[in-house]
Scaffold this active site. Structure first.
Site, PDB file in Angstrom:
ATOM      1  N   HIS A 172      31.240  48.216  68.303  1.00 29.01           N
ATOM      2  CA  HIS A 172      31.102  46.913  67.647  1.00 29.01           C
ATOM      3  C   HIS A 172      32.481  46.360  67.296  1.00 29.01           C
ATOM      4  CE1 HIS A 172      26.942  48.365  66.187  1.00 29.01           C
ATOM      5  NE2 HIS A 172      26.704  47.276  66.891  1.00 29.01           N
ATOM      6  N   CYS A 257      28.702  49.724  57.909  1.00 26.50           N
ATOM      7  CA  CYS A 257      27.348  49.606  58.476  1.00 26.50           C
ATOM      8  C   CYS A 257      26.237  49.963  57.519  1.00 26.50           C
ATOM      9  CB  CYS A 257      27.146  50.515  59.679  1.00 26.50           C
ATOM     10  SG  CYS A 257      28.582  51.197  60.367  1.00 26.50           S
TER      11      CYS A 257
END
Ligand code: CIR
Length: 263
Positions: A172, A257
């Site tokens: 990501h 996250c």
């Protein structure tokens, strides 16, 4: 008679979290080899993470855990906040798509305005880095062009500028870069794609040091696996809170996250 005085309500910060699945070890892996994950240790680390948020002024709201959804602890990927507007994502890994249902229900219960990225668009929250009114979006393995197009159409009228960044070196965008409270982008140079797109970039000495959660104007939360980076950031005048998230790092997750800051 005594006159009732208005009670001062301090503004509380709120963060959304989701307890880990006992099957987290079966989650998606892209760049790392699968190694054993200690589920009990993961639970304890998750509780430590939540306690650190609470100790730093956050009220935490739990989305009900889902044991059948291995990666559901990584709640950041499922929803991105733009002020009072919550954008529910369209996770790029098929196994993660069902995660959004319970998140949608929690967001609705909280009375937030809800917008959604829809198929064939895909977008993971881990690809979205907000810095002031700039929104960097990673176009990589999980987020596609249609997902970016949809997000741009949502955030442009809200006053944000979306900058799309091709991402190849990491899962990501935010596995490679995050931002300090002053807006400086930090990253571990070997794992940063297209560094020239950032106005102000600071190299950190450890890969795990690239991920910080902004707790306030003068404090950040980061992984205890990056002590040199913690020292570097403390030297810039920030208070650094560290937590051990080793079991989540084995699954390509990091401190960012594990929560979504709502307000
Ligand atoms: C996945 O591959 O989707 C999970 N194992 C890890 C997701 C980490 N999320 C993030 O960096 N935003």
């Amino acid at each position: 008679a005594a006159i009732a005085r208005p009670v001062h309500q301090p503004t509380t910060l709120t963060a959304l979290v989701r307890a880990p699945s006992s099957r987290m070890a079966d989650g998606e892996l892209t760049h790392l080899d699968r190694v054993p994950v200690d589920a009990e240790l993961a639970d304890a680390q998750w509780e430590g993470y939540v306690a650190a948020l609470q100790a730093n002024g956050f009220e935490t709201i739990e989305v009900p855990a889902a044991d059948e959804l291995a990666d559901s602890v990584f709640i950041e990927d499922t929803v991105v906040m733009f002020g009072e507007v919550a954008v529910l994502t369209s996770p790029g890994a098929e196994s993660r798509q069902p995660e959004i249902d319970a998140v949608r229900a929690s967001i609705t219960d909280m009375g937030l305005e809800l917008r959604e990225i829809t198929q064939p668009g895909t977008l993971d929250g881990g690809d979205v880095l907000k810095v002031g009114s700039t929104v960097y979006v990673g176009r990589g393995g999980r987020t596609n062009a249609e997902g970016i197009r949809q997000l741009r159409a949502i955030v442009t009228p809200l006053g944000y500028t979306l900058i799309a960044v091709p991402v190849e070196k990491v899962l990501h965008l935010k596995s490679g870069v995050t931002a300090l409270p002053d807006g400086t982008i930090i990253g571990y140079p070997d794992l940063v794609d297209n560094v020239d797109l950032y106005d102000r970039f600071l190299a950190v000495p450890e890969a795990e040091g690239a991920a910080v959660v902004v707790l306030s104007d003068d404090a950040v939360l980061m992984s205890s696996s990056a002590p040199k980076t913690a020292a570097l950031i403390e030297n810039l005048g920030y208070r650094v809170v560290t937590v051990d998230v080793s079991e989540f790092e084995k699954m390509e997750g990091c401190v960012t996250c594990l929560s979504v800051r709502i307000r």
